[in-house]
Structure formats: structure tokens, C-alpha cells
Design a protein around this motif. Structure first.
Motif, short mmCIF file in Angstrom:
data_model
loop_
_atom_site.label_atom_id
_atom_site.label_comp_id
_atom_site.label_asym_id
_atom_site.label_seq_id
_atom_site.Cartn_x
_atom_site.Cartn_y
_atom_site.Cartn_z
N LEU A 88 184.02 8.15 -22.42
CA LEU A 88 183.02 7.14 -22.08
C LEU A 88 182.47 6.38 -23.29
CD1 LEU A 88 181.01 9.07 -19.36
CD2 LEU A 88 182.59 7.17 -19.03
N GLU A 89 182.67 6.91 -24.48
CA GLU A 89 182.08 6.30 -25.68
C GLU A 89 182.42 4.83 -25.86
OE1 GLU A 89 181.15 9.68 -29.00
OE2 GLU A 89 183.24 9.08 -28.75
N GLY A 90 183.64 4.46 -25.64
CA GLY A 90 184.04 3.08 -25.88
C GLY A 90 183.81 2.14 -24.70
N ARG A 91 183.27 2.66 -23.63
CA ARG A 91 183.06 1.86 -22.42
C ARG A 91 181.71 1.15 -22.45
NH1 ARG A 91 187.70 1.31 -19.49
NH2 ARG A 91 188.87 3.23 -19.62
N SER A 92 181.61 0.11 -21.65
CA SER A 92 180.35 -0.64 -21.55
C SER A 92 179.30 0.21 -20.86
CB SER A 92 180.57 -1.92 -20.75
OG SER A 92 180.82 -1.60 -19.38
N LYS A 93 178.04 -0.17 -21.02
CA LYS A 93 176.94 0.53 -20.34
C LYS A 93 177.13 0.48 -18.83
CE LYS A 93 174.30 1.82 -23.77
NZ LYS A 93 174.16 3.21 -24.10
N LYS A 94 177.64 -0.64 -18.35
CA LYS A 94 177.88 -0.80 -16.92
C LYS A 94 178.90 0.23 -16.44
CE LYS A 94 179.38 -4.18 -13.48
NZ LYS A 94 179.93 -5.51 -13.26
#
Length: 113
Positions: A88-94
Motif C-alpha cells: 500500500l505504500e506506493g498507492r494513493s490515499k484514495k
């Protein structure tokens, strides 16, 4: 493997990462094979005292510190939780929020089974 083997492995992984070492670098410093370090960290191998002593020397800690579970130490995440965070680290907040909502729904469904 037993819980203690997993807990020790997770602590080794945490301490290694805290020091900025790769598994290969820790293995080199401990005169052990990097595959063995990975197996220790995943709780797949029951380490000997000799191997744990080598790992502790490479991490510049004592055996006592390795087994110390006082609250002053940060919480060590399980391998699975660490993988979830990594994904999840590289994913957007959304995207992160969507995954959180999915997990919450999945847990609620599982609790109601």
C-alpha cells in the motif's frame, strides 16, 4: 513453527531493517547464508544458539536484547502485516482508503459467519 520462533524472526527482521541492512549484508556480517537469514525472519527455521549469537553480533546487540520484549521496544509487525503495508505504500490515499474499507467489510463479514 512455534510462536517464539516467529517472534524472534520478526524481531531479527525489524532490527535488520532498522539498521538499514539487507538480508545479504546481515548474512555476510554473521557468516551465515542469506537464505538462512530469510528463513529465520519468516520463522521457518529453529535457530541454534550459535546462529543467534552470530546474528546478534552482526546486529550489534546481545542475546538478551534479542529476547527482550519490554514495552519500550516498538511493535514488531508480522510478515503478513508488513507485506500489506509494503503493497500500500506506493498507492494513493484514495486507493489506501478503498483497501481499508474492503478489509473492514471483509472482517465484518467474517465476524458474522
Amino acid at each position: 513453527m512455534t510462536d517464539i520462533v516467529k517472534v524472534v524472526g520478526e524481531k531479527i527482521r525489524y532490527l535488520r531493517k532498522e539498521r538499514g541492512l539487507s538480508q545479504e549484508e546481515l548474512a555476510y556480517r554473521a557468516s551465515l547464508h542469506n537464505t538462512y537469514i530469510g528463513q529465520l525472519e519468516r520463522g521457518e527455521k529453529n535457530a541454534t544458539i550459535e546462529s543467534l549469537t552470530k546474528v546478534c553480533m552482526a546486529l550489534e546487540i546481545t542475546l538478551e536484547e534479542l529476547f527482550d520484549d519490554k514495552e519500550s521496544h516498538p511493535k514488531v509487525l508480522s510478515f503478513e502485516l508488513e507485506e500489506i503495508v509494503r503493497l500500500l505504500e506506493g498507492r494513493s490515499k484514495k486507493d489506501q482508503r478503498a483497501v481499508l474499507m474492503f478489509i473492514e467489510s471483509l472482517i465484518a463479514w467474517k465476524d458474522n459467519e
